[in-house]
Design an enzyme around this catalytic site. Structure first.
Site, PDB file in Angstrom:
ATOM      1  N   LYS A   1       6.834  13.396  10.749  1.00 31.08           N
ATOM      2  CA  LYS A   1       5.615  13.383  11.578  1.00 31.08           C
ATOM      3  C   LYS A   1       5.905  12.665  12.891  1.00 31.08           C
ATOM      4  CE  LYS A   1       2.209  10.500  12.000  1.00 31.08           C
ATOM      5  NZ  LYS A   1       1.935  10.554  13.447  1.00 31.08           N
TER       6      LYS A   1
ATOM      7  N   GLU B   1      12.069   0.192  10.692  1.00 30.64           N
ATOM      8  CA  GLU B   1      12.561  -0.295  11.986  1.00 30.64           C
ATOM      9  C   GLU B   1      11.321  -0.670  12.781  1.00 30.64           C
ATOM     10  OE1 GLU B   1      13.143  -0.822  15.396  1.00 30.64           O
ATOM     11  OE2 GLU B   1      13.766   1.245  15.770  1.00 30.64           O
TER      12      GLU B   1
ATOM     13  N   CYS C   1      11.324  -1.157  21.448  1.00 28.72           N
ATOM     14  CA  CYS C   1      11.242  -2.153  20.371  1.00 28.72           C
ATOM     15  C   CYS C   1      12.221  -3.299  20.589  1.00 28.72           C
ATOM     16  CB  CYS C   1      11.457  -1.491  19.016  1.00 28.72           C
ATOM     17  SG  CYS C   1      12.900  -0.442  18.983  1.00 28.72           S
TER      18      CYS C   1
ATOM     19  N   GLU D   1       4.553  -9.126  20.517  1.00 30.47           N
ATOM     20  CA  GLU D   1       5.185  -8.007  21.206  1.00 30.47           C
ATOM     21  C   GLU D   1       4.153  -7.396  22.161  1.00 30.47           C
ATOM     22  OE1 GLU D   1       6.067  -4.596  18.671  1.00 30.47           O
ATOM     23  OE2 GLU D   1       8.000  -4.402  19.666  1.00 30.47           O
TER      24      GLU D   1
HETATM   25  P1  NDP Z   1       2.219   2.544  14.952  1.00 31.89           P
HETATM   26  O1  NDP Z   1       3.073   1.698  14.142  1.00 31.89           O
HETATM   27  O2  NDP Z   1       0.782   2.638  14.629  1.00 31.89           O
HETATM   28  O3  NDP Z   1       2.768   4.047  14.978  1.00 31.89           O
HETATM   29  C1  NDP Z   1       4.048   4.484  14.604  1.00 31.89           C
HETATM   30  C2  NDP Z   1       3.944   5.767  13.795  1.00 31.89           C
HETATM   31  O4  NDP Z   1       3.295   5.529  12.554  1.00 31.89           O
HETATM   32  C3  NDP Z   1       3.127   6.852  14.467  1.00 31.89           C
HETATM   33  O5  NDP Z   1       3.666   8.110  14.160  1.00 31.89           O
HETATM   34  C4  NDP Z   1       1.780   6.676  13.809  1.00 31.89           C
HETATM   35  O6  NDP Z   1       0.986   7.810  13.903  1.00 31.89           O
HETATM   36  C5  NDP Z   1       2.169   6.383  12.390  1.00 31.89           C
HETATM   37  N1  NDP Z   1       1.168   5.673  11.582  1.00 31.89           N
HETATM   38  C6  NDP Z   1       0.086   4.950  11.996  1.00 31.89           C
HETATM   39  N2  NDP Z   1      -0.570   4.457  10.935  1.00 31.89           N
HETATM   40  C7  NDP Z   1       0.080   4.861   9.824  1.00 31.89           C
HETATM   41  C8  NDP Z   1      -0.100   4.664   8.423  1.00 31.89           C
HETATM   42  N3  NDP Z   1      -1.083   3.921   7.942  1.00 31.89           N
HETATM   43  N4  NDP Z   1       0.786   5.228   7.569  1.00 31.89           N
HETATM   44  C9  NDP Z   1       1.812   5.960   8.023  1.00 31.89           C
HETATM   45  N5  NDP Z   1       2.031   6.190   9.341  1.00 31.89           N
HETATM   46  C10 NDP Z   1       1.200   5.640  10.237  1.00 31.89           C
HETATM   47  O7  NDP Z   1       2.373   2.115  16.450  1.00 31.89           O
HETATM   48  P2  NDP Z   1       1.338   2.420  17.623  1.00 31.89           P
HETATM   49  O8  NDP Z   1       1.732   3.692  18.202  1.00 31.89           O
HETATM   50  O9  NDP Z   1      -0.073   2.297  17.207  1.00 31.89           O
HETATM   51  O10 NDP Z   1       1.640   1.214  18.596  1.00 31.89           O
HETATM   52  C11 NDP Z   1       1.053  -0.055  18.365  1.00 31.89           C
HETATM   53  C12 NDP Z   1       2.057  -1.154  18.637  1.00 31.89           C
HETATM   54  O11 NDP Z   1       3.172  -0.980  17.765  1.00 31.89           O
HETATM   55  C13 NDP Z   1       2.672  -1.133  20.017  1.00 31.89           C
HETATM   56  O12 NDP Z   1       1.905  -1.805  20.953  1.00 31.89           O
HETATM   57  C14 NDP Z   1       3.965  -1.824  19.771  1.00 31.89           C
HETATM   58  O13 NDP Z   1       3.759  -3.208  19.797  1.00 31.89           O
HETATM   59  C15 NDP Z   1       4.348  -1.407  18.389  1.00 31.89           C
HETATM   60  N6  NDP Z   1       5.311  -0.286  18.363  1.00 31.89           N
HETATM   61  C16 NDP Z   1       6.586  -0.572  18.070  1.00 31.89           C
HETATM   62  C17 NDP Z   1       7.534   0.427  18.071  1.00 31.89           C
HETATM   63  C18 NDP Z   1       8.943   0.155  17.753  1.00 31.89           C
HETATM   64  O14 NDP Z   1       9.790   0.996  18.014  1.00 31.89           O
HETATM   65  N7  NDP Z   1       9.264  -0.964  17.166  1.00 31.89           N
HETATM   66  C19 NDP Z   1       7.191   1.798  18.428  1.00 31.89           C
HETATM   67  C20 NDP Z   1       5.795   2.013  18.653  1.00 31.89           C
HETATM   68  C21 NDP Z   1       4.917   0.992  18.639  1.00 31.89           C
HETATM   69  P3  NDP Z   1       0.121   8.056  15.219  1.00 31.89           P
HETATM   70  O15 NDP Z   1       0.985   7.937  16.414  1.00 31.89           O
HETATM   71  O16 NDP Z   1      -0.292   9.430  15.063  1.00 31.89           O
HETATM   72  O17 NDP Z   1      -0.956   7.038  15.191  1.00 31.89           O
END
Ligand code: NDP
Length: 801
Positions: free
Chosen positions: A193, A267, A301, A398
């Site tokens: 996804k 990660e 990240c 972060e």
């Molecule tokens: P999320 O952790 O919410 O999203 C990452 C992925 O997980 C997306 O595909 C999301 O779907 C999906 N997801 C969300 N909720 C669930 C769940 N309960 N079960 C399974 N999958 C889920 O990150 P966000 O995009 O909301 O970003 C929020 C914060 O996270 C950022 O501000 C940043 O601090 C951090 N972040 C860190 C990253 C990294 O690489 N370490 C990358 C992205 C964010 P969908 O996008 O459709 O909501």
């Protein structure tokens, strides 16, 4: 139109837009919306649900994408399951050809994917064109090679099965490549996804899968939001979950998968330090910072978001940095001269703004350059926060935006202390002209990736992943492949572990001694073993151990929460064990083996009395335990790291580091052999351990501390707390100073351990209640134990002028 001589005078950039007609035409052809890619076909959602995807730089709608629900995830998992058998049975070199074909196709469409990524995500074309997409291509080529080599390089391993993969929006196609390429190379099939904000390159990739002739169902892509992600992680047909995203969602996934037996790699986020020593080349360091925190608008990240600069050069550093920021260009991501593009979504922009505001409220000074920032679209200027206290929210949280927080230090020790003052541990960057200072610092940092005089270097041949709350598991390189493989025996070991019922009803420790031949016997209640000393249990109670025939054999201490706390504290202090050479640890382990062998008779009687009275079997168990100790003694200085072949003129060191403090709960089968099989690899690799032996056979372990005492094992390296394994395991799982936990007990206990270990996201290894044949060298010993007793730190050291 300015004249050439005017341009020479002002040196202004002219517009340099990247052509995007191909992408526009591709999107126009899909104006009715994208479906999910399931079983090799694009299919709409059953209920017709869909959502819009926007260009964050302009606000323009790019496409409509289907929202996946239960029906779609069920179908995708089913198709991946169907495809798994034939795909995993293909010879490695045939799978390699598919991966190679994907690499070639991606390479041919590099420009298309770069433009699409930039339009969907808002990142500058310079980055998607020069960094993201070339790395994607490299990943498929590299893993085509692994597909070829999997059987010879990973003997006795099997693919895990159907992998559920959930990726974020910051590097959409690159994160997909990091997940899909190793999974396929190892013979797995996937249901992936993409993030809700950035699903388009994943869908374009699905088209390439068809073009490459990839068998239907090997790759399935279901679009949707967090709910779709949750349906994947909870699906019983998924064998492994790989997730990149926030620590918060990482925790939810850890809980959701607890007890299910799904393999998991996480990660997660970071707050990575960027350390500048006073002898650093400051101009290079400034360029490094630009790449560390303003790359991809800071939505990285492993962004170097915490600048730690030596006090003596801080003022100069800040001045140089400010001058450099005045030259950054923020604007149209499709313009080839743009340095910083748009923030992915309004939600993220609000989050950045509010954290910067909070920083100001908490007393930090906020500086932004006087450069132009577009008013329309989602943009945020590069920002420098100074006067930041180490405990301030912006120094700990972060921000995931183009905001650098700066702090100063005076000594290397203070730099390390500040750097490690974070719940995260993803990456770090160190700048110093002294290789001695840089490598000493690299070794002491709690981070999965360390860049020396460089930053944000990635390569398919090097592992990437975090320590602490930045998650566990690695992506890339040899270490990344283990996430998609399982030891062949692990799949076969389906027999349940024998459970011996133990009555923990307490008896006062100082029971009246029994009278033997008219003489009262000395009380021999075994104590706990903490910090190298025999210690009475905190509660002062003991429980009775019985032989298989029901006769009382003796008593052991009933450890409690406080005893675990004391044991963890003692283990935490024994840090010198982790620092000594492998050779020294080997000598101590050989000595333990020698002393155990000398006590063969005593241990034989003890095991036989507690298990089934079979002295021959017990004697063989002691002999096997001696051999096992010798095996890990031999490995103490041989399970070494690797120098990865990443880029030319780079040394990329993959170092196996101990976790620090580990906890181990032992199973009821083979009480001495299982105890030794778990403790020996852990301490051979430099960990200090808190061990809970099998409750029914605890006296075997308490006899063992006599062996430890006489074998030069320093106090605090092995701590033994006897008692109710199930309740002690809960305390251990909750304890934030334990980094890794191996639990071998019941199925319910395994679930509880995985569920509770979310606090500090400790790495767990549990048996789900299944028995291990400890005497079988394939199952009971080997590199799997050593691998699980360590975490890999990749240190990048570029060299040359
Ligand atoms: P999320 O952790 O919410 O999203 C990452 C992925 O997980 C997306 O595909 C999301 O779907 C999906 N997801 C969300 N909720 C669930 C769940 N309960 N079960 C399974 N999958 C889920 O990150 P966000 O995009 O909301 O970003 C929020 C914060 O996270 C950022 O501000 C940043 O601090 C951090 N972040 C860190 C990253 C990294 O690489 N370490 C990358 C992205 C964010 P969908 O996008 O459709 O909501």
């Amino acid at each position: 139109m300015p004249q050439v001589k005017e341009i020479f005078r002002t040196m202004d950039y002219g517009p340099a837009p990247e052509a995007n007609q191909d992408v526009i035409a591709w999107l126009a052809a899909k104006k009715d919306g994208f479906g999910h890619f399931i079983g090799g076909e694009f299919v709409p959602s059953k209920d017709g649900a869909a959502f819009d995807v926007f260009n964050p730089a302009t606000g323009a709608k790019l496409a409509q994408v289907a929202q996946g629900g239960k029906a779609e995830i069920d179908a995708a998992v089913e198709s991946a399951r169907k495809a798994f058998g034939p795909w995993s049975a293909l010879p490695g070199d045939t799978r390699a050809r598919y991966l190679y074909a994907l690499a070639r196709l991606l390479q041919k469409r590099e420009r298309f994917f770069s433009v699409l990524e930039t339009m969907d995500n808002g990142k500058p074309i310079r980055e998607s064109r020069d960094i993201d997409i070339p790395l994607v291509v490299r990943h498929y080529y590299h893993h085509a090679g692994w597909a070829e080599l999997i059987e010879s390089e990973f003997p006795n391993h099997k693919p895990v099965g159907v992998c559920g993969q959930i990726i974020p929006w910051n590097f959409p196609l690159l994160m997909l490549a990091w997940k899909v390429a190793p999974a396929l190379a190892a013979g797995n099939t996937v249901v992936l996804k993409p993030a809700e904000f950035t699903p388009l390159t994943a869908l374009a990739f699905a088209e390439l899968c068809r073009e490459a002739g990839l068998p239907a169902g090997v790759v399935n892509i279901v679009t949707g939001d967090g709910r779709t992600g949750a349906l994947i992680t909870e699906h019983p047909g998924i064998d492994k979950v790989a997730f990149t995203g926030s620590t918060e969602v990482g925790r939810i996934i850890r809980k959701a998968t607890a007890g299910s037996g799904k393999k998991l790699s996480l990660e997660l986020g970071g707050k990575s330090p960027f350390i500048v020593f006073d002898d650093a080349d400051l101009d290079s360091a400034v360029e490094g910072i630009v790449d560390a925190i303003w790359f991809n608008q800071g939505q990285v990240c492993c962004a170097g978001s915490r600048l730690l600069v030596h006090e003596a050069v801080a003022e100069r550093m800040h001045a140089k940095l400010k001058a450099r920021l005045e030259t950054l260009r923020v604007g149209d991501p499709l313009d080839k001269a743009t340095d910083m593009g748009a923030i992915v979504d309004a939600v993220q922009l609000d989050r950045i703004r509010s954290l910067v505001e909070q920083g100001r409220t908490e007393g930090a000074a906020c500086w932004q350059p006087s450069i132009a920032v577009p008013e329309k679209g989602l943009f945020f200027p590069p920002t420098l926060m100074t006067n930041v206290a180490p405990a301030a929210t912006i120094a700990q949280e972060e921000i995931f935006g183009p905001v650098l927080v700066s702090m100063t230090f005076r000594t290397p020790d203070e730099a390390v202390q500040l750097a490690n003052n974070s719940r995260y541990g993803l990456a770090a960057s160190i700048w110093s002209e002294s290789i001695n200072v840089a490598l000493d610092c690299a070794a002491r940092l709690k981070a999965g990736v360390v860049w020396v005089n460089s930053t944000n270097l990635f390569d398919a041949a090097a592992g990437f992943g975090g320590y602490r709350e930045s998650g566990f598991g690695r992506e890339g390189g040899r270490e990344g492949l283990y996430e998609y493989l399982a030891p062949a025996w692990e799949k076969k070991a389906e027999e349940p572990a024998p459970a011996r019922k133990v009555d923990f009803s307490v008896t006062p420790a100082a029971e009246t001694p029994a009278v033997v031949s008219g003489v009262p016997r000395f009380d021999r209640t075994a104590k706990l073993y903490i910090g190298g000393k025999q210690t009475r249990p905190d509660g002062g109670y003991s429980y009775t151990l019985y032989a298989a025939n029901g006769a009382a054999v003796g008593q052991a201490g009933l450890g409690n929460r406080k005893d675990i706390r004391n044991a963890v504290e003692a283990a935490g202090k024994a840090t010198s064990w982790s620092g000594v050479a492998g050779h020294n640890r080997a000598q101590v382990l050989y000595y333990v083996a020698e002393n155990l062998e000398a006590r063969t008779d005593e241990f034989t009687h003890r095991i036989a009395s507690l298990v089934d009275g079979n002295e021959d079997a017990a004697r063989e168990e002691v002999a096997a335990s001696v051999r096992r100790l010798a095996f890990y003694a031999a490995h103490a200085d041989k399970y070494d790291g690797q120098v990865h072949s990443t880029r030319s003129r780079h040394v990329t060191l993959a170092m196996n580091e101990p976790w620090g403090t580990m906890a181990i709960c032992c199973p009821d089968e083979a009480p001495l052999l299982a105890f030794v099989s778990l403790v020996a690899p852990a301490i051979a690799m430099g960990n200090r351990v808190v061990v809970v032996p099998s409750p029914a056979h605890a006296l075997v372990a308490t006899d063992f501390y006599q062996v430890l005492d006489t074998s030069d094992v320093p106090g605090g390296v092995v701590n033994i707390v006897t008692g109710d394994r199930e309740s002690l395991a809960k305390t251990i799982a909750d304890h934030d100073d334990i980094s890794a936990f191996w639990y071998f007990g019941t199925a319910e206990g395994s679930k509880e351990v995985e569920q509770r270990s979310t606090g500090n996201l400790k790495a767990t290894w549990v048996n789900y209640g299944r028995a291990v044949r400890w005497a079988d060298a394939q199952q009971g010993q080997g590199r799997e134990f050593l691998r699980r007793a360590t975490q890999v730190k990749n240190i990048w050291v570029p060299y040359g002028e």
